[in-house]
Design a protein around this motif. Structure first.
Motif, PDB file in Angstrom:
ATOM      1  N   THR A  36      11.256  -3.254  -0.854  1.00 22.08           N
ATOM      2  CA  THR A  36       9.817  -3.457  -0.930  1.00 22.08           C
ATOM      3  C   THR A  36       9.226  -2.143  -1.448  1.00 22.08           C
ATOM      4  N   SER A  38       7.199  -0.155  -0.014  1.00 24.03           N
ATOM      5  CA  SER A  38       7.227   0.840   1.070  1.00 24.03           C
ATOM      6  C   SER A  38       8.636   1.361   1.312  1.00 24.03           C
ATOM      7  N   GLN A  41       9.463   3.843  -1.300  1.00 34.23           N
ATOM      8  CA  GLN A  41       8.820   5.134  -1.035  1.00 34.23           C
ATOM      9  C   GLN A  41       9.577   5.923   0.023  1.00 34.23           C
ATOM     10  N   ALA A  65       5.587   8.452   7.878  1.00 34.86           N
ATOM     11  CA  ALA A  65       4.506   7.464   7.859  1.00 34.86           C
ATOM     12  C   ALA A  65       3.198   8.089   7.374  1.00 34.86           C
ATOM     13  N   LEU A  68       3.275   8.969   3.563  1.00 33.69           N
ATOM     14  CA  LEU A  68       3.266   7.801   2.684  1.00 33.69           C
ATOM     15  C   LEU A  68       2.106   6.845   2.978  1.00 33.69           C
ATOM     16  N   ILE A  70       1.761   4.797   5.527  1.00 33.47           N
ATOM     17  CA  ILE A  70       2.280   3.510   5.986  1.00 33.47           C
ATOM     18  C   ILE A  70       2.485   3.603   7.491  1.00 33.47           C
ATOM     19  N   THR A  74       6.899   0.317   9.750  1.00 32.49           N
ATOM     20  CA  THR A  74       7.443   0.121   8.401  1.00 32.49           C
ATOM     21  C   THR A  74       8.515   1.167   8.112  1.00 32.49           C
TER      22      THR A  74
END
Length: 126
Positions: A36, A38, A41, A65, A68, A70, A74
């Motif tokens: 995905t 994410s 990344q 987290a 990024l 997110i 995740t």
């Protein structure tokens, strides 16, 4: 100056950044369709922070987290995915009775060897 934990050198999986990058390119070629945005990344951020000691990253999940933008959940899923794909091994450390750092250690890619062996066997039969 950035402090490099001694254990990072013990966990080191590559002799140089160039060797690590070559192996990570092999891994990436095999998983890029499964990633995905994410997860992609997270993979690249871990790789970026694995240059001080080639192949070893010790970023906290919260830092990943935040960098990024997110969720930590995740990040956890992305790290679990990378572990399941045999791209990283995770080493948890303890300080006394409490958890300390986690080290994400990139692994050499064996997938390209399987392809080369298959292609050689195929060529011999022809």
């Amino acid at each position: 100056m950035i402090h490099v934990p001694k254990i990072a050198y013990k966990l080191q999986s590559f002799t140089s950044v160039e060797e690590m990058n070559k192996q990570m390119n092999f891994h990436y070629r095999h998983i890029k369709e499964l990633l995905t945005p994410s997860f992609d990344q997270v993979f690249h951020l871990l790789k970026k922070y694995s240059c001080k000691v080639p192949g070893v990253c010790w970023l906290k999940q919260g830092t990943i987290a935040q960098d990024l933008n997110i969720s930590i959940k995740t990040v956890e899923r992305a790290i679990k995915f990378l572990k399941e794909q045999h791209i990283i091994k995770i080493y948890h450390t303890k300080r006394g009775n409490i958890n300390a750092n986690s080290y994400y250690v990139f692994q050499p890619c064996n997938k390209f060897l399987e392809e080369e062996i298959f292609l050689v066997e195929e060529a011999e039969e022809a």
